[in-house]
Design a protein around this motif. Structure first.
Motif, PDB file in Angstrom:
ATOM      1  N   THR A 195      38.963  39.051  37.036  1.00 60.84           N
ATOM      2  CA  THR A 195      38.894  37.754  36.369  1.00 60.84           C
ATOM      3  C   THR A 195      37.722  37.672  35.393  1.00 60.84           C
ATOM      4  N   PHE A 196      36.964  38.752  35.275  1.00 60.16           N
ATOM      5  CA  PHE A 196      35.781  38.728  34.406  1.00 60.16           C
ATOM      6  C   PHE A 196      36.172  38.476  32.948  1.00 60.16           C
ATOM      7  N   LEU A 197      37.238  39.126  32.505  1.00 57.34           N
ATOM      8  CA  LEU A 197      37.750  38.923  31.148  1.00 57.34           C
ATOM      9  C   LEU A 197      39.114  38.247  31.219  1.00 57.34           C
ATOM     10  N   THR A 198      39.342  37.315  30.328  1.00 50.67           N
ATOM     11  CA  THR A 198      40.667  36.712  30.203  1.00 50.67           C
ATOM     12  C   THR A 198      41.559  37.711  29.463  1.00 50.67           C
ATOM     13  N   PRO A 199      42.871  37.523  29.494  1.00 53.65           N
ATOM     14  CA  PRO A 199      43.744  38.448  28.755  1.00 53.65           C
ATOM     15  C   PRO A 199      43.381  38.566  27.273  1.00 53.65           C
ATOM     16  N   ARG A 259      29.358  34.612  36.371  1.00 50.58           N
ATOM     17  CA  ARG A 259      30.042  35.883  36.158  1.00 50.58           C
ATOM     18  C   ARG A 259      29.378  36.977  36.976  1.00 50.58           C
ATOM     19  N   VAL A 260      30.209  37.842  37.555  1.00 42.33           N
ATOM     20  CA  VAL A 260      29.719  38.968  38.336  1.00 42.33           C
ATOM     21  C   VAL A 260      30.407  40.219  37.810  1.00 42.33           C
ATOM     22  N   LEU A 261      29.614  41.173  37.359  1.00 40.08           N
ATOM     23  CA  LEU A 261      30.162  42.441  36.879  1.00 40.08           C
ATOM     24  C   LEU A 261      29.586  43.558  37.736  1.00 40.08           C
ATOM     25  N   HIS A 262      30.437  44.154  38.550  1.00 41.11           N
ATOM     26  CA  HIS A 262      30.023  45.260  39.406  1.00 41.11           C
ATOM     27  C   HIS A 262      30.110  46.562  38.617  1.00 41.11           C
ATOM     28  N   LEU A 263      29.253  47.512  38.976  1.00 41.39           N
ATOM     29  CA  LEU A 263      29.271  48.841  38.373  1.00 41.39           C
ATOM     30  C   LEU A 263      29.356  49.887  39.469  1.00 41.39           C
ATOM     31  N   GLY A 264      30.093  50.935  39.187  1.00 43.78           N
ATOM     32  CA  GLY A 264      30.170  52.078  40.084  1.00 43.78           C
ATOM     33  C   GLY A 264      30.223  53.329  39.224  1.00 43.78           C
ATOM     34  N   VAL A 265      29.903  54.457  39.796  1.00 41.29           N
ATOM     35  CA  VAL A 265      29.921  55.714  39.051  1.00 41.29           C
ATOM     36  C   VAL A 265      31.191  56.488  39.385  1.00 41.29           C
ATOM     37  N   ALA A 266      31.915  56.881  38.347  1.00 46.66           N
ATOM     38  CA  ALA A 266      33.115  57.710  38.498  1.00 46.66           C
ATOM     39  C   ALA A 266      32.800  59.088  37.923  1.00 46.66           C
ATOM     40  N   THR A 267      32.542  60.034  38.794  1.00 47.70           N
ATOM     41  CA  THR A 267      32.070  61.339  38.342  1.00 47.70           C
ATOM     42  C   THR A 267      33.130  62.161  37.624  1.00 47.70           C
ATOM     43  N   ARG A 294      34.861  30.120  41.937  1.00 47.44           N
ATOM     44  CA  ARG A 294      34.785  29.715  40.536  1.00 47.44           C
ATOM     45  C   ARG A 294      34.088  30.769  39.680  1.00 47.44           C
ATOM     46  N   SER A 295      33.925  31.944  40.225  1.00 45.18           N
ATOM     47  CA  SER A 295      33.251  33.015  39.491  1.00 45.18           C
ATOM     48  C   SER A 295      34.269  33.913  38.817  1.00 45.18           C
ATOM     49  N   ARG A 296      33.838  34.481  37.715  1.00 48.30           N
ATOM     50  CA  ARG A 296      34.647  35.501  37.042  1.00 48.30           C
ATOM     51  C   ARG A 296      34.077  36.847  37.473  1.00 48.30           C
TER      52      ARG A 296
END
Length: 122
Positions: free
Chosen positions: A53-57, A2-10, A89-91
């Motif tokens: 694809t990190f979370l399924t529905p 699993r890969v969860l990216h983070l960004g800042v939304a000001t 094959r990564s989420r």
């Protein structure tokens, strides 16, 4: 994996789970090194839009976090799209966090932990 990216939304007031990444680049804003991406797309001949694809529905339904249809048109979207386009094959997911002056770190960490825990339920 699993890969969860983070960004800042000001301009947002709370963390937001991004549902899609789009194969376009706003392009005229230079990065830290002064360079700009010379193309209008993140991936040539790629699909117009890719879904997270990190979370399924079913996992997404249980998530108590706002969602967004666009992670912007520059770096966050670019990173998210490229990552999704290469994830075999990564989420892969993306969450925009907010400045710590908007929402304290402990609260943001709790919300991010909830995203990770939701993904581990399957």
């Amino acid at each position: 994996r699993r890969v969860l990216h983070l960004g800042v939304a000001t301009r947002r007031t709370e963390p937001t789970y991004e549902l899609f990444a789009h194969n376009r680049v706003g392009g005229s804003i230079p990065g830290n090194d002064g360079a700009t991406w010379p193309y209008s797309h993140a991936v040539g001949n790629g699909a117009a839009t890719l879904g997270a694809t990190f979370l399924t529905p079913s996992e997404l339904i249980s998530l108590a976090m706002p969602t967004s249809y666009t992670p912007g048109d520059y770096l966050c979207n670019f990173l998210f799209y490229r990552s999704l386009s290469r994830a075999r094959r990564s989420r892969v997911g993306f969450v925009h966090v907010v400045p710590l002056t908007t929402l304290p770190q402990d609260e943001q960490l709790a919300r991010l932990t909830a995203v990770v825990e939701a993904s581990e339920s399957t």
